[in-house]
Design a protein around this motif. Sequence first.
Motif, PDB file in Angstrom:
ATOM      1  N   ASN A  99       0.839  -1.205   0.000  1.00  0.00           N
ATOM      2  CA  ASN A  99       0.000   0.000   0.000  1.00  0.00           C
ATOM      3  C   ASN A  99       0.877   1.259   0.000  1.00  0.00           C
ATOM      4  O   ASN A  99       0.628   2.191  -0.757  1.00  0.00           O
ATOM      5  N   TYR A 133      -6.902  -3.352   3.636  1.00  0.00           N
ATOM      6  CA  TYR A 133      -5.618  -2.690   3.388  1.00  0.00           C
ATOM      7  C   TYR A 133      -5.741  -1.586   2.342  1.00  0.00           C
ATOM      8  O   TYR A 133      -4.752  -1.176   1.736  1.00  0.00           O
ATOM      9  N   LYS A 193      -5.603   0.776  -5.549  1.00  0.00           N
ATOM     10  CA  LYS A 193      -5.396   1.391  -4.242  1.00  0.00           C
ATOM     11  C   LYS A 193      -6.342   2.563  -4.089  1.00  0.00           C
ATOM     12  O   LYS A 193      -6.270   3.550  -4.835  1.00  0.00           O
ATOM     13  N   THR A 251      -4.713   5.323   1.411  1.00  0.00           N
ATOM     14  CA  THR A 251      -3.381   5.080   1.964  1.00  0.00           C
ATOM     15  C   THR A 251      -3.551   4.688   3.432  1.00  0.00           C
ATOM     16  O   THR A 251      -4.298   5.344   4.157  1.00  0.00           O
TER      17      THR A 251
END
Length: 558
Positions: A453, A505, A554, A557
């Motif tokens: 990540n 995540y 993603k 964050t």
Amino acid sequence: MAERRTVVLYPHLGPKAGTGHIKRLLPFFSDVRFKVYVIHRNPKFVKEISNKFDIDSERVFPLSEIKTIPDNIDLIVLDNRESDRYLYDKLKNVAPIVAIDEGGDSRKLIPYTIDILPNLLDSRPNYNNIGLLDLNIKEPIDRELKNILISFGGQDPYQLTRKAVDALKDKYSVTTVIGPLFTKKDFGVNKIENLSNLKNIFSNYDLVITSFGLTAYEAAAEGVPVALVNPTQYHQDLSNKAGFYTLDNKFNINYKKAKKLFNNIEFGIKESLTDFIYNLEVSSLGCPICGRKNNSSIQRFKNRTYYHCFHCSVDYMAAHQKDVTYSNNYFFEDYKEQYGKTYLEDFDHISNLGLGRINNILKKVKTESTLLDIGCAYGPFLKAAESKGLTPYGLDVSKDAVDYINNELDLKAINSPFPLSKPLDFNSSFDCITMWYVIEHFKNIDDVLTQVNNLLNSGGVFAFSTPNSAGISSKKSHNNFLKNSPDDHFTIWSPKSAKKVLKEYGFKVYKVKMTGHHPNRFGRYVKGKFLHRLFMIISHVFKLGDTFEIYCIKETTI
Ligand SMILES: [Zn+2]
């Protein structure tokens, strides 16, 4: 001298416990490879027993004071018959636990389980072997029945000695073994008291009467016929399973039958318990993703234990052997053994597979993106990425593979384990990160996914492939699937569990591709083109591939 290991023993002791459990742990005290402590919930009782068995009282601690033991504990050995979750919770963070003949609620939680005596439990242990009793098996004696030895352990909680004496004393010469915790010390027949080792006297008798357990095996090993009297149906069922001759409640003896059945008793392969435990590698690591230690085991083998994490829905493995190291053999001999050619001979094929993967990645990122392939091996995927216009970087633990990429392929790769311990010199963040059949090799997934990540730009793609715990092989027999799972696969994923974990995540899955469809895994009935095609459709529709690729973006964050 061999390295000394500090073990803490937890023997089963209590009003109906007998003394067999503490007795079979005594060899640890005489083995110089161990420094030994004893703990128990009831310290008063332990001290009493420690006097009887000549154990230094400074080595005996109450459970509540386990933290005051002045050594680093390497291993806890539970020989406690039935350990509850409370006890497991007390011990799980102190040291790894090995349990012997454990039948309690903690059986499925304990990292390593050994069954010495047969039991009727439905969950298998990591290892079972009656031979761990370490008996010397002698030829059966062949005599008339005259002298009988009656031994119901150190305590005889069910008062079986009295019943047996009353039934048999008029017909035979009867000797009783008076255990250290007997309330009644005399039965009006011959008696033996304060004997630490019964083994040597069994052969003086024509028959030994006892309950199912250690004494029964010890006597049988000495060649003396055994007749069991069992206090509970559970003991009776065990006796039948093990093949012992048992008496009815009137104590009628069929000596011929006792002699005959006696030949069926299995003694296993002789092995020392202290040797076995000394050489055992046990860790008490929990789930490699969330760290939970209260997951139940789903299958056990001698060298590994599989658990299912109820939080992450991932299966994970605890290995009980030294780590696998990836030498060049992994890409040459080992690979060849498995796939029939070396990794380099397979290079073009793997590289072509990579082209399809790149297409899936390019659905979400621009062509000129940077890509880090973790566990890149000799770089076939880097080659595929380059041919599609991406800027690829490789990372691998094999130095030879990394040299090959830098020198022969003229691409950039670095020799490093993952997660990284220092920043990469060629780039600090990437648009894409990939791991092809790599994620299952990591012992700590939390660190891996956190670093992925952090290394990935927002909106970037993370993609990996791995075996599928929900595929056809696993559905046919999960047990065989786990049995065949390699020793270095620490996590086993399914598309469902991967989606769930990736979300935690900061990733959102946009594509799952089922791979590894093999019609022959459906059984031997899939013959002919039509059926073959049909089964391939079924396999795809129902996501039954034995491997899968997963692609995600993603989003946040962490
Ligand atoms: Zn978990």
